[in-house]
Motif scaffolding. Structure first.
Motif, PDB file in Angstrom:
ATOM      1  N   ALA A  85       0.831  -1.211   0.000  1.00 34.09           N
ATOM      2  CA  ALA A  85       0.000   0.000   0.000  1.00 34.09           C
ATOM      3  C   ALA A  85       0.865   1.260   0.000  1.00 34.09           C
ATOM      4  O   ALA A  85       0.466   2.293  -0.529  1.00 34.09           O
ATOM      5  CB  ALA A  85      -0.933   0.003   1.212  1.00 34.09           C
ATOM      6  N   HIS A  86       2.052   1.156   0.590  1.00 33.05           N
ATOM      7  CA  HIS A  86       2.978   2.288   0.627  1.00 33.05           C
ATOM      8  C   HIS A  86       4.019   2.225  -0.489  1.00 33.05           C
ATOM      9  O   HIS A  86       4.969   3.007  -0.504  1.00 33.05           O
ATOM     10  CB  HIS A  86       3.674   2.352   1.989  1.00 33.05           C
ATOM     11  N   LYS A  87       3.855   1.246  -1.405  1.00 36.60           N
ATOM     12  CA  LYS A  87       4.754   1.088  -2.559  1.00 36.60           C
ATOM     13  C   LYS A  87       6.217   0.930  -2.131  1.00 36.60           C
ATOM     14  O   LYS A  87       7.117   1.511  -2.735  1.00 36.60           O
ATOM     15  CB  LYS A  87       4.580   2.238  -3.537  1.00 36.60           C
ATOM     16  N   VAL A  88       6.426   0.145  -1.071  1.00 36.06           N
ATOM     17  CA  VAL A  88       7.773  -0.100  -0.555  1.00 36.06           C
ATOM     18  C   VAL A  88       8.397  -1.256  -1.333  1.00 36.06           C
ATOM     19  O   VAL A  88       7.830  -2.348  -1.369  1.00 36.06           O
ATOM     20  CB  VAL A  88       7.736  -0.445   0.953  1.00 36.06           C
ATOM     21  N   PRO A  89       9.549  -1.029  -1.982  1.00 37.89           N
ATOM     22  CA  PRO A  89      10.229  -2.139  -2.661  1.00 37.89           C
ATOM     23  C   PRO A  89      10.569  -3.235  -1.651  1.00 37.89           C
ATOM     24  O   PRO A  89      11.070  -2.946  -0.562  1.00 37.89           O
ATOM     25  CB  PRO A  89      11.507  -1.502  -3.217  1.00 37.89           C
ATOM     26  N   ARG A  90      10.247  -4.485  -2.007  1.00 41.14           N
ATOM     27  CA  ARG A  90      10.459  -5.575  -1.052  1.00 41.14           C
ATOM     28  C   ARG A  90      10.787  -6.870  -1.773  1.00 41.14           C
ATOM     29  O   ARG A  90      10.496  -7.051  -2.945  1.00 41.14           O
ATOM     30  CB  ARG A  90       9.228  -5.770  -0.184  1.00 41.14           C
ATOM     31  N   GLY A  91      11.375  -7.774  -0.986  1.00 37.08           N
ATOM     32  CA  GLY A  91      11.609  -9.129  -1.447  1.00 37.08           C
ATOM     33  C   GLY A  91      10.523 -10.032  -0.892  1.00 37.08           C
ATOM     34  O   GLY A  91       9.445  -9.569  -0.505  1.00 37.08           O
ATOM     35  N   GLU A  92      10.830 -11.305  -0.835  1.00 31.26           N
ATOM     36  CA  GLU A  92       9.896 -12.296  -0.307  1.00 31.26           C
ATOM     37  C   GLU A  92      10.401 -12.810   1.032  1.00 31.26           C
ATOM     38  O   GLU A  92      11.578 -12.692   1.348  1.00 31.26           O
ATOM     39  CB  GLU A  92       9.759 -13.462  -1.296  1.00 31.26           C
ATOM     40  N   PHE A  93       9.514 -13.411   1.800  1.00 31.16           N
ATOM     41  CA  PHE A  93       9.907 -14.006   3.067  1.00 31.16           C
ATOM     42  C   PHE A  93      10.836 -15.193   2.812  1.00 31.16           C
ATOM     43  O   PHE A  93      10.579 -16.005   1.923  1.00 31.16           O
ATOM     44  CB  PHE A  93       8.681 -14.481   3.860  1.00 31.16           C
ATOM     45  N   GLU A  94      11.906 -15.250   3.597  1.00 34.36           N
ATOM     46  CA  GLU A  94      12.829 -16.378   3.576  1.00 34.36           C
ATOM     47  C   GLU A  94      13.252 -16.661   5.009  1.00 34.36           C
ATOM     48  O   GLU A  94      13.232 -15.775   5.860  1.00 34.36           O
ATOM     49  CB  GLU A  94      14.073 -16.063   2.743  1.00 34.36           C
ATOM     50  N   SER A  95      13.674 -17.897   5.252  1.00 33.31           N
ATOM     51  CA  SER A  95      14.163 -18.258   6.570  1.00 33.31           C
ATOM     52  C   SER A  95      15.609 -17.788   6.706  1.00 33.31           C
ATOM     53  O   SER A  95      16.457 -18.123   5.875  1.00 33.31           O
ATOM     54  CB  SER A  95      14.072 -19.777   6.763  1.00 33.31           C
ATOM     55  N   ARG A  96      15.867 -17.000   7.742  1.00 32.33           N
ATOM     56  CA  ARG A  96      17.211 -16.465   7.990  1.00 32.33           C
ATOM     57  C   ARG A  96      17.510 -16.560   9.483  1.00 32.33           C
ATOM     58  O   ARG A  96      16.603 -16.553  10.306  1.00 32.33           O
ATOM     59  CB  ARG A  96      17.308 -15.005   7.558  1.00 32.33           C
ATOM     60  N   PHE A  97      18.780 -16.580   9.799  1.00 33.28           N
ATOM     61  CA  PHE A  97      19.199 -16.631  11.191  1.00 33.28           C
ATOM     62  C   PHE A  97      19.455 -15.216  11.688  1.00 33.28           C
ATOM     63  O   PHE A  97      20.032 -14.394  10.984  1.00 33.28           O
ATOM     64  CB  PHE A  97      20.467 -17.477  11.340  1.00 33.28           C
ATOM     65  N   GLY A  98      19.014 -14.921  12.909  1.00 36.49           N
ATOM     66  CA  GLY A  98      19.238 -13.613  13.521  1.00 36.49           C
ATOM     67  C   GLY A  98      19.468 -13.757  15.005  1.00 36.49           C
ATOM     68  O   GLY A  98      19.667 -14.869  15.512  1.00 36.49           O
ATOM     69  N   ALA A  99      19.422 -12.665  15.715  1.00 41.34           N
ATOM     70  CA  ALA A  99      19.731 -12.642  17.141  1.00 41.34           C
ATOM     71  C   ALA A  99      18.825 -13.557  17.959  1.00 41.34           C
ATOM     72  O   ALA A  99      19.238 -14.069  18.991  1.00 41.34           O
ATOM     73  CB  ALA A  99      19.641 -11.211  17.670  1.00 41.34           C
TER      74      ALA A  99
END
Length: 124
Positions: A85-99
């Motif tokens: 809705a805000h026309k934000v460039p984005r990718g797709e959901f992927e599984s990633r490791f974080g904190a």
């Protein structure tokens, strides 16, 4: 001796257009203004700050690949609809490791091309 780091305190982004960046971080990502000075705008992002600092001209090269913002768990479809809705460039959901371990996240871009990873807090 080891330093016991607790989390991200703040990040400083150099901006060509601080007003456009402020609208993005406040209106789209839900940050709030913590402090405004002549040369810096500090936005509250949970327990951290995102500082927007005017810089003209912008440096040709940046060493920042991306930074990751945690958000309160919400449905993937609701988040995607909000970003679209805000026309934000984005990718797709992927599984990633974080904190907080492995989990789904996606990359978006702010108005000046900084790459941001959005990842739900571990309650998801």
């Amino acid at each position: 001796m080891n330093i016991n780091l607790q989390g991200l305190d703040h990040i400083v982004l150099l901006c060509a257009d601080p007003l456009v960046m402020e609208r993005f971080y406040v209106d789209v990502l839900g940050c709030s203004v913590a402090r405004r000075t002549v040369s810096l705008l500090q936005l509250r992002a949970g327990t951290a700050l995102i500082d927007l600092k005017p810089a003209t001209p912008l440096p040709v090269e940046s060493r920042l690949d991306h930074f990751c913002l945690q958000y309160q768990p919400m449905s993937e479809s609701a988040l995607l609809a909000h970003l679209d809705a805000h026309k934000v460039p984005r990718g797709e959901f992927e599984s990633r490791f974080g904190a907080q371990g492995q989990g789904l996240s996606l990359y978006i871009q702010d108005p000046e091309g900084n790459r941001i990873e959005l990842k739900p807090s571990s309650g998801a």
